[in-house]
Design a protein around this motif. Sequence first.
Motif, PDB file in Angstrom:
ATOM      1  N   LEU A 171      -3.898  18.227  -7.180  1.00 12.88           N
ATOM      2  CA  LEU A 171      -3.532  18.611  -5.816  1.00 12.88           C
ATOM      3  C   LEU A 171      -4.294  17.790  -4.798  1.00 12.88           C
ATOM      4  O   LEU A 171      -3.726  17.310  -3.817  1.00 12.88           O
ATOM      5  CB  LEU A 171      -3.860  20.094  -5.599  1.00 12.88           C
ATOM      6  CG  LEU A 171      -2.776  21.109  -5.873  1.00 12.88           C
ATOM      7  CD1 LEU A 171      -3.157  22.438  -5.242  1.00 12.88           C
ATOM      8  CD2 LEU A 171      -1.447  20.644  -5.298  1.00 12.88           C
ATOM      9  N   ALA A 172      -5.607  17.602  -5.063  1.00 15.10           N
ATOM     10  CA  ALA A 172      -6.431  16.850  -4.117  1.00 15.10           C
ATOM     11  C   ALA A 172      -5.935  15.414  -4.009  1.00 15.10           C
ATOM     12  O   ALA A 172      -5.907  14.840  -2.912  1.00 15.10           O
ATOM     13  CB  ALA A 172      -7.886  16.877  -4.573  1.00 15.10           C
ATOM     14  N   LEU A 173      -5.516  14.843  -5.152  1.00 11.16           N
ATOM     15  CA  LEU A 173      -5.023  13.459  -5.132  1.00 11.16           C
ATOM     16  C   LEU A 173      -3.733  13.349  -4.333  1.00 11.16           C
ATOM     17  O   LEU A 173      -3.551  12.414  -3.560  1.00 11.16           O
ATOM     18  CB  LEU A 173      -4.799  12.966  -6.564  1.00 11.16           C
ATOM     19  CG  LEU A 173      -6.033  12.433  -7.276  1.00 11.16           C
ATOM     20  CD1 LEU A 173      -5.756  12.229  -8.751  1.00 11.16           C
ATOM     21  CD2 LEU A 173      -6.480  11.118  -6.655  1.00 11.16           C
ATOM     22  N   ILE A 174      -2.828  14.340  -4.522  1.00  9.44           N
ATOM     23  CA  ILE A 174      -1.565  14.292  -3.773  1.00  9.44           C
ATOM     24  C   ILE A 174      -1.865  14.371  -2.282  1.00  9.44           C
ATOM     25  O   ILE A 174      -1.348  13.588  -1.480  1.00  9.44           O
ATOM     26  CB  ILE A 174      -0.629  15.443  -4.207  1.00  9.44           C
ATOM     27  CG1 ILE A 174      -0.208  15.272  -5.666  1.00  9.44           C
ATOM     28  CG2 ILE A 174       0.598  15.510  -3.307  1.00  9.44           C
ATOM     29  CD1 ILE A 174       0.673  16.364  -6.196  1.00  9.44           C
ATOM     30  N   PRO A 183       0.802  -1.226   0.000  1.00  7.04           N
ATOM     31  CA  PRO A 183       0.000   0.000   0.000  1.00  7.04           C
ATOM     32  C   PRO A 183       0.834   1.274   0.000  1.00  7.04           C
ATOM     33  O   PRO A 183       0.515   2.230  -0.706  1.00  7.04           O
ATOM     34  CB  PRO A 183      -0.823  -0.095   1.282  1.00  7.04           C
ATOM     35  CG  PRO A 183      -0.700  -1.480   1.757  1.00  7.04           C
ATOM     36  CD  PRO A 183       0.430  -2.141   1.064  1.00  7.04           C
ATOM     37  N   ARG A 184       1.914   1.287   0.790  1.00  3.10           N
ATOM     38  CA  ARG A 184       2.705   2.521   0.843  1.00  3.10           C
ATOM     39  C   ARG A 184       3.226   2.882  -0.537  1.00  3.10           C
ATOM     40  O   ARG A 184       3.166   4.034  -0.963  1.00  3.10           O
ATOM     41  CB  ARG A 184       3.888   2.345   1.799  1.00  3.10           C
ATOM     42  CG  ARG A 184       3.508   2.613   3.240  1.00  3.10           C
ATOM     43  CD  ARG A 184       4.683   3.142   4.006  1.00  3.10           C
ATOM     44  NE  ARG A 184       5.746   2.166   4.146  1.00  3.10           N
ATOM     45  CZ  ARG A 184       6.885   2.423   4.760  1.00  3.10           C
ATOM     46  NH1 ARG A 184       7.121   3.618   5.260  1.00  3.10           N
ATOM     47  NH2 ARG A 184       7.801   1.505   4.873  1.00  3.10           N
ATOM     48  N   CYS A 241      -9.434   6.520 -14.134  1.00  2.00           N
ATOM     49  CA  CYS A 241     -10.797   6.120 -13.772  1.00  2.00           C
ATOM     50  C   CYS A 241     -11.210   4.845 -14.501  1.00  2.00           C
ATOM     51  O   CYS A 241     -11.824   3.954 -13.927  1.00  2.00           O
ATOM     52  CB  CYS A 241     -11.783   7.193 -14.195  1.00  2.00           C
ATOM     53  SG  CYS A 241     -11.801   8.576 -13.128  1.00  2.00           S
ATOM     54  N   ASP A 242     -10.896   4.784 -15.793  1.00  2.00           N
ATOM     55  CA  ASP A 242     -11.387   3.678 -16.611  1.00  2.00           C
ATOM     56  C   ASP A 242     -10.694   2.361 -16.266  1.00  2.00           C
ATOM     57  O   ASP A 242     -11.312   1.303 -16.305  1.00  2.00           O
ATOM     58  CB  ASP A 242     -11.173   3.987 -18.106  1.00  2.00           C
ATOM     59  CG  ASP A 242     -11.834   5.288 -18.511  1.00  2.00           C
ATOM     60  OD1 ASP A 242     -12.722   5.727 -17.757  1.00  2.00           O
ATOM     61  OD2 ASP A 242     -11.471   5.868 -19.548  1.00  2.00           O
ATOM     62  N   HIS A 243      -9.389   2.445 -15.994  1.00  2.00           N
ATOM     63  CA  HIS A 243      -8.631   1.234 -15.665  1.00  2.00           C
ATOM     64  C   HIS A 243      -7.764   1.536 -14.451  1.00  2.00           C
ATOM     65  O   HIS A 243      -6.537   1.611 -14.577  1.00  2.00           O
ATOM     66  CB  HIS A 243      -7.749   0.814 -16.847  1.00  2.00           C
ATOM     67  CG  HIS A 243      -8.501   0.650 -18.122  1.00  2.00           C
ATOM     68  ND1 HIS A 243      -9.225  -0.475 -18.404  1.00  2.00           N
ATOM     69  CD2 HIS A 243      -8.661   1.483 -19.170  1.00  2.00           C
ATOM     70  CE1 HIS A 243      -9.801  -0.332 -19.592  1.00  2.00           C
ATOM     71  NE2 HIS A 243      -9.473   0.839 -20.071  1.00  2.00           N
ATOM     72  N   PRO A 244      -8.365   1.765 -13.279  1.00  2.00           N
ATOM     73  CA  PRO A 244      -7.562   2.245 -12.140  1.00  2.00           C
ATOM     74  C   PRO A 244      -6.424   1.298 -11.781  1.00  2.00           C
ATOM     75  O   PRO A 244      -6.551   0.084 -11.889  1.00  2.00           O
ATOM     76  CB  PRO A 244      -8.574   2.350 -11.008  1.00  2.00           C
ATOM     77  CG  PRO A 244      -9.776   1.619 -11.448  1.00  2.00           C
ATOM     78  CD  PRO A 244      -9.760   1.592 -12.937  1.00  2.00           C
ATOM     79  N   TYR A 245      -5.311   1.897 -11.390  1.00  2.00           N
ATOM     80  CA  TYR A 245      -4.114   1.131 -11.045  1.00  2.00           C
ATOM     81  C   TYR A 245      -3.555   1.710  -9.762  1.00  2.00           C
ATOM     82  O   TYR A 245      -3.849   2.840  -9.389  1.00  2.00           O
ATOM     83  CB  TYR A 245      -3.076   1.211 -12.173  1.00  2.00           C
ATOM     84  CG  TYR A 245      -2.789   2.613 -12.649  1.00  2.00           C
ATOM     85  CD1 TYR A 245      -3.579   3.205 -13.620  1.00  2.00           C
ATOM     86  CD2 TYR A 245      -1.742   3.357 -12.115  1.00  2.00           C
ATOM     87  CE1 TYR A 245      -3.344   4.501 -14.045  1.00  2.00           C
ATOM     88  CE2 TYR A 245      -1.496   4.649 -12.542  1.00  2.00           C
ATOM     89  CZ  TYR A 245      -2.301   5.213 -13.507  1.00  2.00           C
ATOM     90  OH  TYR A 245      -2.067   6.491 -13.928  1.00  2.00           O
ATOM     91  N   ASP A 246      -2.731   0.927  -9.080  1.00  2.00           N
ATOM     92  CA  ASP A 246      -2.056   1.367  -7.856  1.00  2.00           C
ATOM     93  C   ASP A 246      -2.998   2.118  -6.908  1.00  2.00           C
ATOM     94  O   ASP A 246      -4.102   1.659  -6.645  1.00  2.00           O
ATOM     95  CB  ASP A 246      -0.845   2.235  -8.213  1.00  2.00           C
ATOM     96  CG  ASP A 246       0.286   1.384  -8.750  1.00  2.00           C
ATOM     97  OD1 ASP A 246       0.304   0.187  -8.447  1.00  2.00           O
ATOM     98  OD2 ASP A 246       1.129   1.917  -9.469  1.00  2.00           O
ATOM     99  N   GLY A 247      -2.557   3.297  -6.460  1.00  2.00           N
ATOM    100  CA  GLY A 247      -3.326   4.040  -5.471  1.00  2.00           C
ATOM    101  C   GLY A 247      -4.668   4.526  -5.989  1.00  2.00           C
ATOM    102  O   GLY A 247      -5.571   4.793  -5.195  1.00  2.00           O
ATOM    103  N   ARG A 272      -6.881   2.900  -7.330  1.00  6.68           N
ATOM    104  CA  ARG A 272      -7.919   1.924  -6.996  1.00  6.68           C
ATOM    105  C   ARG A 272      -8.506   2.199  -5.636  1.00  6.68           C
ATOM    106  O   ARG A 272      -9.678   1.942  -5.395  1.00  6.68           O
ATOM    107  CB  ARG A 272      -7.309   0.522  -6.908  1.00  6.68           C
ATOM    108  CG  ARG A 272      -7.076  -0.149  -8.203  1.00  6.68           C
ATOM    109  CD  ARG A 272      -6.324  -1.430  -7.871  1.00  6.68           C
ATOM    110  NE  ARG A 272      -5.617  -1.873  -9.035  1.00  6.68           N
ATOM    111  CZ  ARG A 272      -5.841  -3.035  -9.622  1.00  6.68           C
ATOM    112  NH1 ARG A 272      -6.724  -3.861  -9.135  1.00  6.68           N
ATOM    113  NH2 ARG A 272      -5.161  -3.364 -10.694  1.00  6.68           N
ATOM    114  N   ILE A 273      -7.634   2.643  -4.700  1.00  5.24           N
ATOM    115  CA  ILE A 273      -8.057   2.731  -3.304  1.00  5.24           C
ATOM    116  C   ILE A 273      -8.486   4.133  -2.925  1.00  5.24           C
ATOM    117  O   ILE A 273      -9.281   4.302  -2.024  1.00  5.24           O
ATOM    118  CB  ILE A 273      -6.951   2.229  -2.338  1.00  5.24           C
ATOM    119  CG1 ILE A 273      -5.641   1.989  -3.084  1.00  5.24           C
ATOM    120  CG2 ILE A 273      -7.412   0.983  -1.612  1.00  5.24           C
ATOM    121  CD1 ILE A 273      -4.531   1.433  -2.243  1.00  5.24           C
ATOM    122  N   LEU A 274      -7.931   5.150  -3.595  1.00  7.08           N
ATOM    123  CA  LEU A 274      -8.273   6.512  -3.225  1.00  7.08           C
ATOM    124  C   LEU A 274      -9.737   6.777  -3.564  1.00  7.08           C
ATOM    125  O   LEU A 274     -10.259   6.232  -4.530  1.00  7.08           O
ATOM    126  CB  LEU A 274      -7.372   7.503  -3.970  1.00  7.08           C
ATOM    127  CG  LEU A 274      -5.960   7.598  -3.413  1.00  7.08           C
ATOM    128  CD1 LEU A 274      -5.091   8.429  -4.323  1.00  7.08           C
ATOM    129  CD2 LEU A 274      -5.975   8.213  -2.021  1.00  7.08           C
TER     130      LEU A 274
END
Lengths: 300, 527
Positions: free
Chosen positions: B430-433, B253-254, B392-398, B400-402
């Motif tokens: 910015l919001a994602l970071i 996860p990290r 959005c269409d094929h979420p990967y890594d973070g 998927r969870i955010l």
Amino acid sequence: MFENLMIAIRSGFLTGTPTRFKPHARNAHGSLEAVAANRCNGCGVCVKACPVNALSVRTTEDGMEFLFHPGRCVGCVRCIDACTKSVLRFIPGNSTFQLPGTPDQKKLLDLSRSGMTSTPIDDGALVSSPGDNKSSEECVSTNLENIKFPLSTEAYKTADIAVLRNSLHCRHLDVGSCNGCDNEMIALGGPHYDVQRLGIDFVASPRHADALTLTGPISRNSLVATYETFTATPKPRLVFAVGNCACSGGIFEGSYAVFDGASKVVPVTIRIPGCPPTPGDILNALTEGLKQLQTICDRE
Amino acid sequence: MTHFNAVEGFLSIWTIDYHIENDRPFFGRVERDRLFCCLESAKSELGARLSMLTARDYGRMNDRFSLLVILDIPATTSYLAIETPLPDDNLTYRSLTPLFPNASWPEREIRDMFGITACDTPDTRPFIRKGAWPADLFPLRKDISPHRAYPIERVLLPTTVVEGEGVIEVPVGPIHAGIIEPGHFRIQVIGDTLLSLDAQFAFCHRGIEKLAEGRDPLGALLLAERQCGTCSVSNTLSFCLAVENAAGISVPPRAAYIRVILAELERLYNHVNDIAAIAAGIGMAFVTQQGLVLKEELQRINAGFFGHRFLRNVVIPGGIRSYPGIDPLNEMVELLAPIVRRLDSIVAVAIGNSIFQDRLENTGILTRSNANELGGVGPAARASGVSIDTRCDHPYDGYRILPGFDIPTRHECDVMARFRMRLDEIPTTLALIEAAVKSLPVVSSPIAATIPIIAPGSWGFGATESARGENCVFIAFDAHGRIDRYAVRTASYLNWPLIPTTVRGNILPDFPLINKSFELCYADVDR
């Protein structure tokens, strides 16, 4: 208009200012240095970790030396990660541009006569270059008017360099770069570096230029363009090889699609290693590099 | 689930055999003669878009070559890979360009690199080969050494011919006036009005796909990282996702959150750069220089917190190499906010300027149907009303969870829309970071999973959203866990063919502006 002025005043004087915050990460730009040479036990994991053969070992009469080839290092920091004794570090701002005639390697560490305990590694297996197996390219071209590459080195006079030091106009030539070096050169035009204050400018045509700043290993697809740009530049035409690809071919060394660095095609005046070199490194080579070049010319 | 059933039904009708596994693209083998009809049906029934078209050379005596088509099925979060074996004595297939217009470039490339010919393809000119190797030699075949160099021929580039009274051709490049990458353009104009544009690429061709063959993932990582400077993170991430996909592992996860931070930092400095570049396209020096100030500050943040101005050396297969810790990352978020505020005030100056509005509005219209048909991706497609985003269409890594985030779209389709599109995306970035930094697990857990020995013959696919759109990587491994085929399809490769559709009817000085509003990499196209 008033708003523009307010923004300009608020942004303040930026040229030459350093980063405003304390860095938290180990830098991967600059020159690799042995910051704690006394801790090194000569185990050679750094040499083995290097994917581009930028580190090598040379056995001397009473010990051994570690050599570093700045023109090959891509700053992947795998040597630093591999070293258990934290001997190595990248020192930013300690730029290592290379003038004609200077060796393309420097002594990183001298373990001669030091009380080294571990067994020295076998250096034979470690010094090899991926480009060595590339077949000869005597005949570079079938119908480029039978030109022999690399083009021969051109002589320039002290007076020429003295003039260029006050007004250097460069034509940029991207021949296979990843655009990292190019981006850093664009940054040179920004307020933080502002090369125009030093009389340096990037011009639109090789016919207006005194120097070529060349990035990329020279892809074979762009040989014709490189040749024609070079011959269109008036003499004395200096060539700055910016970045590792231009210095040695970098990670693309040995590929069927590239020459291994600018010096395989055109005479290179100053090499600027780095992947990519920071704007500061490039600026240093364009100013300090030319100054040292003039000193060399004076001596000769 | 119904979409899954639809795909499964489709595969059972058309394929010789197929595999459906969790977290992997659907895979099916289709006979060559049925390929066109199969894809036609995929397009009409599943709404498939062409993501990647490439070929493979297995280097064996029989059934040596095969064609690989990777489709994006928008209704599912997965991709569909279709492999078509080609008969050894007849290396041809029916051109897919009538079905997917963006197949034209890959078909030309497959001809250059593998010697596999598409029948009835509308454009038969070479794409990558520019005289650097003989016409009867195909570099990506297994019997060709990656290290052998060939005599160079000076070739005249075949270009489209436009004839008529008053038509003038303006040749530009490959060496351009500014600090730009090399590409050759033939621009046909009548008076000052652009009639058509023909773009030639591959001056930056370095043979990356061939060089990666025979290396282990860590060795090829350097090549993926250095394919393009400003898409370093995205290309590396696609590469790592493909390797992880092949090995069947997921990252801790990290690492997943840090990868989001890296990808968004890259998007941020690229968008700021694009805003400055568009202003440079109309000669608005104030906004350009202020934009360069912000870009430099962002790159210094990259270097200060992750060690590299282009964020290289951080993403590795299995996770990440290092990160500065949570407190420094919080400090970084605090540094980013004022930069974005300053950007807003600069952009307000630009948008309030009547010359700026006049030059940007109604310039370089990319119609929604063109963006859709040619498979446009990234901010350019989103500014033409096509809602497409790999995050959005094929979420990967973070991703998927955010928690969910907005993907803005615009409908004006012009340069101004693409300019504003970047501005619209910055708050999301910015919001994602911020969200990723907040969600970082405090407990110390590994930041990289070990890559197990990769099973012989396995393959993987990875796709990420760069600042320019979707970057895809396909990787296949040989019997010794070394890379057998590394194929890249970048956003620039898909978006470049959009530009000629947007220039017609604009004035010649607007071409650089339109070009900058897409801000595509040449190095990514040429590889």
